[in-house]
Design an enzyme around this catalytic site. Structure first.
Site, mmCIF file in Angstrom:
data_model
loop_
_atom_site.group_PDB
_atom_site.id
_atom_site.type_symbol
_atom_site.label_atom_id
_atom_site.label_comp_id
_atom_site.label_asym_id
_atom_site.label_seq_id
_atom_site.Cartn_x
_atom_site.Cartn_y
_atom_site.Cartn_z
ATOM 1 N N ASP A 18 -15.045 -4.145 0.433
ATOM 2 C CA ASP A 18 -14.398 -3.480 1.566
ATOM 3 C C ASP A 18 -15.461 -2.842 2.449
ATOM 4 O OD1 ASP A 18 -12.821 -2.140 3.358
ATOM 5 O OD2 ASP A 18 -11.938 -0.758 1.913
ATOM 6 N N HIS B 21 -2.481 -0.061 -4.071
ATOM 7 C CA HIS B 21 -3.546 0.455 -3.203
ATOM 8 C C HIS B 21 -3.962 1.850 -3.658
ATOM 9 C CE1 HIS B 21 -5.501 2.237 0.393
ATOM 10 N NE2 HIS B 21 -5.982 1.017 0.549
ATOM 11 N N LYS C 81 -10.729 -7.956 6.902
ATOM 12 C CA LYS C 81 -10.062 -6.866 7.636
ATOM 13 C C LYS C 81 -9.790 -7.325 9.056
ATOM 14 C CE LYS C 81 -13.221 -4.084 6.098
ATOM 15 N NZ LYS C 81 -14.091 -2.963 5.701
ATOM 16 N N GLN D 68 0.842 -1.199 0.000
ATOM 17 C CA GLN D 68 0.000 0.000 0.000
ATOM 18 C C GLN D 68 0.877 1.248 0.000
ATOM 19 O OE1 GLN D 68 -2.565 0.190 3.433
ATOM 20 N NE2 GLN D 68 -1.069 -0.763 4.786
ATOM 21 N N ASP E 255 -7.662 0.898 -4.342
ATOM 22 C CA ASP E 255 -8.795 1.172 -3.449
ATOM 23 C C ASP E 255 -9.321 2.569 -3.744
ATOM 24 O OD1 ASP E 255 -10.626 1.404 -1.412
ATOM 25 O OD2 ASP E 255 -9.259 0.775 0.184
ATOM 26 N N GLN F 283 -12.134 -8.575 1.146
ATOM 27 C CA GLN F 283 -11.101 -8.263 2.118
ATOM 28 C C GLN F 283 -11.522 -8.759 3.496
ATOM 29 O OE1 GLN F 283 -8.487 -4.817 4.345
ATOM 30 N NE2 GLN F 283 -9.841 -4.143 2.712
ATOM 31 N N GLU G 71 -11.088 -1.917 -5.470
ATOM 32 C CA GLU G 71 -11.649 -2.117 -4.137
ATOM 33 C C GLU G 71 -12.616 -0.987 -3.779
ATOM 34 O OE1 GLU G 71 -10.083 -2.464 0.520
ATOM 35 O OE2 GLU G 71 -8.671 -2.766 -1.138
#
Length: 429
Positions: A310, A197, A334, A175, A239, A332, A276
């Site tokens: 997400d 990312h 998390k 990321q 993302d 994802q 994402e």
């Protein structure tokens, strides 16, 4: 008393690897002022829109004197998207040293799953423990079980989950943070498998019509071919924090939206692309419906861009709901939002036999301790990819996660628990 009995649980407030951000305030247009933001927070618990990330360091003592650690941490965007409220370690330390310690002391550390499940089911004054507490204390329980049994955390988890561990490192997802160009170049030089990312969390960063993101994807292809090692074939994962939904709106299977995804696919060619959080519509049911609508629209149009769940996909039940609905190509997991670390492994396993791949994620706002623990979850479950964390500087998080996997694979090979060749795996103790 045996040497594997838990005799103490202690908690010390500390820092995390990044910051807590009030996502709602940022999405509502809070102006960035250097590294911070101007304006008042809107999410309960926040004193500033951006404030220091905090953690709670947990030590579990065994009867033979060994001490193992886990770190309670919460995601950068705490209190958003249905998550538990902002995690304040000083407030929760007495809970860990009080009711949690009372529950765990006297238990046999080798009984990881039973201990972690007991923690998961605990309530204090009628409320479940904050996800961050369950996350951090379960890491310490995992470490205690591995120490007591003289094995790796990967093996403890694999035994608990009924899995066959990976025999090579799981692909790491780097990321970039806001430094999305320089950090992406670092990733190319190191041959990171999944990247960057991008942190596309505002209309300014995606462009009013999405053009800024298209230019960025084209740049990623160009620089990857200039800087990457021989034979490098990256997977791009970006993302967008719901920003595609912000600039286009529903319905998501209409021609304008599908054409934009087709343009993204063409910009990324010849490499695969994952987007994402394409939209954030406000609750789980509506988010699933929107993701299904977009995914089916892309499939019907032959656009090969994978969607990553997400927003509103936080708990184990959330993961199951997204997978059951076929709402994403990748989901994802998390890790801080799942609670106990074994729950993350169970969520990865839930994706087995479906057309949804499991991305073992988390947050930049974790610690080196929690990141290493998650590396073992990734190996134990052979996840599709695992996040480089903590922090937004990339290099440190990549080193921590990649080296922990390599070290563990080398140790398992020495112990005869895998046929992995270790010629290219360097230990990093």
């Amino acid at each position: 008393m045996t040497g594997t009995e838990i005799t103490g649980v202690h908690a010390t407030p500390g820092y995390a690897g990044f910051f807590f951000d009030d996502q709602r305030a940022i999405k509502q247009g809070a102006r960035q002022d250097g590294f911070t933001y101007e304006g008042a927070p809107v999410t309960d618990g926040f004193e500033e829109i951006r404030q220091a990330g905090e953690s709670l360091v947990v030590d579990v003592e065994l009867a033979d004197g060994r001490v193992v650690r886990g770190d309670c941490a919460a995601v950068q965007y705490s209190g958003a998207g249905g998550r538990d409220p902002l995690f304040q370690p000083a407030e929760y330390a007495p809970v860990v040293e009080g009711p949690v310690a009372d529950e765990l002391e006297g238990r046999d550390a080798t009984e990881f799953l039973a201990n972690a499940d007991a923690l998961e089911e605990m309530t204090v004054e009628g409320d479940r423990l904050h996800t961050a507490i369950r996350y951090g204390v379960s890491q310490a329980l995992l470490g205690a079980a591995a120490e007591a049994a003289g094995t790796t955390k990967t093996d403890v988890l694999a035994n608990a989950l009924g899995t066959e561990p990976a025999t090579e490192p799981v692909p790491v997802f780097g990321q970039s943070g806001d430094d999305r160009y320089a950090n992406a170049e670092k990733m190319f030089v190191k041959g990171v498998p999944v990247l960057p990312h991008g942190l596309i969390n505002s209309v300014e960063k995606i462009g009013e019509n999405g053009g800024t993101l298209l230019e960025y994807v084209e740049w990623l292809v160009e620089r990857s071919e200039e800087l990457g090692p021989e034979g490098y074939e990256p997977r791009f994962h970006i993302d967008v924090y719901g920003m595609i939904g912000e600039i286009f709106g529903a319905p998501y299977d209409r021609e304008e939206v599908i054409d934009y995804f087709r343009a993204l696919e063409e910009a990324a060619a010849p490499y695969p692309l994952q987007i994402e959080g394409p939209m954030d519509v406000g609750d789980r049911a509506d988010q699933i419906a929107a993701m299904v609508e977009l995914r089916e629209g892309l499939a019907d149009a032959g656009v090969d861009v994978d969607l990553v769940a997400d927003e509103w996909c936080n708990t184990f039940d959330d993961v199951c709901a997204f997978v059951d609905a076929g709402a994403a190509d990748v989901v994802q997991v998390k890790t801080p939002d799942l609670g106990g670390i074994h729950r993350s492994g169970q969520a990865v396993r839930y994706c087995e036999g479906t057309d949804t791949r499991a991305y073992l994620g988390g947050t930049c706002n974790e610690t080196a301790t929690s990141a290493r623990a998650c590396a073992h979850v990734a190996l134990a479950t052979d996840a599709a990819q695992v996040l480089a964390k903590p922090g937004m500087g990339f290099d440190e998080g990549f080193m921590i996660v990649e080296n922990e996997m390599r070290r563990t694979l080398a140790r398992r090979a020495r112990a005869g628990r895998t046929d992995t060749t270790t010629d290219e795996l360097t230990a990093d103790d």
